[in-house]
Design a protein around this motif. Sequence first.
Motif, PDB file in Angstrom:
ATOM      1  N   GLY A 248      -7.238 -11.397  -7.288  1.00 51.33           N
ATOM      2  CA  GLY A 248      -6.945  -9.973  -7.207  1.00 51.33           C
ATOM      3  C   GLY A 248      -6.491  -9.424  -8.542  1.00 51.33           C
ATOM      4  O   GLY A 248      -6.307 -10.165  -9.512  1.00 51.33           O
TER       5      GLY A 248
ATOM      6  N   CYS B  28       0.304  -2.012  -7.964  1.00 48.43           N
ATOM      7  CA  CYS B  28      -0.919  -1.534  -7.331  1.00 48.43           C
ATOM      8  C   CYS B  28      -1.723  -2.756  -6.898  1.00 48.43           C
ATOM      9  O   CYS B  28      -2.203  -3.521  -7.747  1.00 48.43           O
TER      10      CYS B  28
ATOM     11  N   TRP C 198      -4.680  -4.666  -5.629  1.00 47.01           N
ATOM     12  CA  TRP C 198      -6.131  -4.740  -5.405  1.00 47.01           C
ATOM     13  C   TRP C 198      -6.442  -6.187  -5.060  1.00 47.01           C
ATOM     14  O   TRP C 198      -6.689  -7.011  -5.929  1.00 47.01           O
TER      15      TRP C 198
ATOM     16  N   ASN D 180      -7.275   3.740   0.448  1.00 48.18           N
ATOM     17  CA  ASN D 180      -6.638   3.290   1.680  1.00 48.18           C
ATOM     18  C   ASN D 180      -6.663   4.324   2.803  1.00 48.18           C
ATOM     19  O   ASN D 180      -6.285   4.018   3.930  1.00 48.18           O
TER      20      ASN D 180
ATOM     21  N   ASN E 266       0.836  -1.188   0.000  1.00 54.37           N
ATOM     22  CA  ASN E 266       0.000   0.000   0.000  1.00 54.37           C
ATOM     23  C   ASN E 266       0.878   1.248   0.000  1.00 54.37           C
ATOM     24  O   ASN E 266       2.039   1.218   0.393  1.00 54.37           O
TER      25      ASN E 266
ATOM     26  N   TRP F  99      -2.232   4.501 -10.754  1.00 51.40           N
ATOM     27  CA  TRP F  99      -3.131   3.553 -10.115  1.00 51.40           C
ATOM     28  C   TRP F  99      -2.877   3.479  -8.618  1.00 51.40           C
ATOM     29  O   TRP F  99      -3.796   3.326  -7.818  1.00 51.40           O
ATOM     30  N   GLN F 100      -1.610   3.608  -8.228  1.00 51.72           N
ATOM     31  CA  GLN F 100      -1.292   3.551  -6.807  1.00 51.72           C
ATOM     32  C   GLN F 100      -1.833   4.758  -6.044  1.00 51.72           C
ATOM     33  O   GLN F 100      -2.250   4.624  -4.893  1.00 51.72           O
TER      34      GLN F 100
ATOM     35  N   GLN G 201     -11.531   3.024 -12.751  1.00 51.16           N
ATOM     36  CA  GLN G 201     -11.259   1.865 -11.901  1.00 51.16           C
ATOM     37  C   GLN G 201     -12.374   0.832 -12.014  1.00 51.16           C
ATOM     38  O   GLN G 201     -12.113  -0.370 -12.117  1.00 51.16           O
TER      39      GLN G 201
ATOM     40  N   LYS H  29      -5.409   4.099  -5.472  1.00 46.10           N
ATOM     41  CA  LYS H  29      -5.544   3.144  -4.359  1.00 46.10           C
ATOM     42  C   LYS H  29      -5.258   3.832  -3.034  1.00 46.10           C
ATOM     43  O   LYS H  29      -5.883   3.520  -2.004  1.00 46.10           O
TER      44      LYS H  29
ATOM     45  N   ARG I 156     -11.924  -3.048 -13.229  1.00 44.24           N
ATOM     46  CA  ARG I 156     -12.147  -4.122 -12.261  1.00 44.24           C
ATOM     47  C   ARG I 156     -13.449  -4.865 -12.516  1.00 44.24           C
ATOM     48  O   ARG I 156     -13.532  -6.075 -12.312  1.00 44.24           O
TER      49      ARG I 156
END
Length: 335
Positions: A153, A131, A133, A199, A112, A191-192, A244, A195, A248
């Motif tokens: 994932g 990244c 997920w 988080n 993370n 993307w991180q 996203q 995320k 996903r």
Amino acid sequence: MRYIIIGAGAVGGTIGGRLAGAGHEVVLVARGAHRAALEDGGLRLRVPEGELTYRLPVVEGPAGLGELRADDVLVLAVKTQDSAAALQAWGPAPVAGGGTAAERLPLFCAQNGVESQRLALRVFRHVYGVCVWLPCTYIEPGVVSAAGSPLTGILHLGRYPHGTDETARLVAADLEKSHFEAPVTPDVARWQYAKLLANLGNALEAVTGPVESPEAVALFERVKSEGAAVLDAAGIPYAGVEEQKAVRGDKVFQVPLHGMPRGGGSSWQSLTRATGTIEADYLNGEIALLGRLHGVPTPLNDLLQRLANTFARERRAAGSMPVDELVRLADETEH
């Protein structure tokens, strides 16, 4: 390629177990009771199809392997607060044919936040971002659960700070044979950072429990909005919510696992295991840092960072603060 999973907890254990299940060579790195359990009974990976057991080599550090191989891939999966120590331990490790791990081997940061890659790049020449997920849990030594279905994932990956290469594509191909989707992207940081915004709720969940009530959800939205304002002020791009969702889709649903009580995310797990540390400095604290650099107030993320660290340091029970008390503190902090 042989995969060395540095930190075989929730994320590392799941990735390592799934790779092993697909026939790849895997070494787990762990310490203490978890290492002992892995050595004694193997890695017990609980997934929707049942409990799978993998008896894999387990070491505490590079000395346990002697000389590393030229085809080794290092996967850094410790919490960010433990990254510096891991990097210093593994960077100087000798590699067959000459040179060190830091000089020759690829290091994939499956963590993370966004700070570990910068720490890694001070030591390693070939750093890759991931990244993560991946809904997964580690609270019992030797046991890791991953509730995602039909895929375990989604792991976006690419070189850090940017770009792609053949190593990234080869690792992605192995992951995609191991119950993951692994898009290779030249802008993995985008993307991180997306995320990271998600988080920011880790500390909220850790101190008050599942973010389900209207009050908790509303507070989480305020925390994320504060984070987004900071990223915008800093000029940092991040994948949007709709992008996203499009990527996903319905690929990773969490399903109930037999015999596994409902848990929480990585920060909740740290409090549940009473580790004494938590990753809030690199999640809410990342927003606080950027806010100070760019002149944007971050009172809500400051509050969550402080509370999460207090809970970890004092080993308070996860979820033991009432939501209405946290909301009151948040309101007072903002005003």
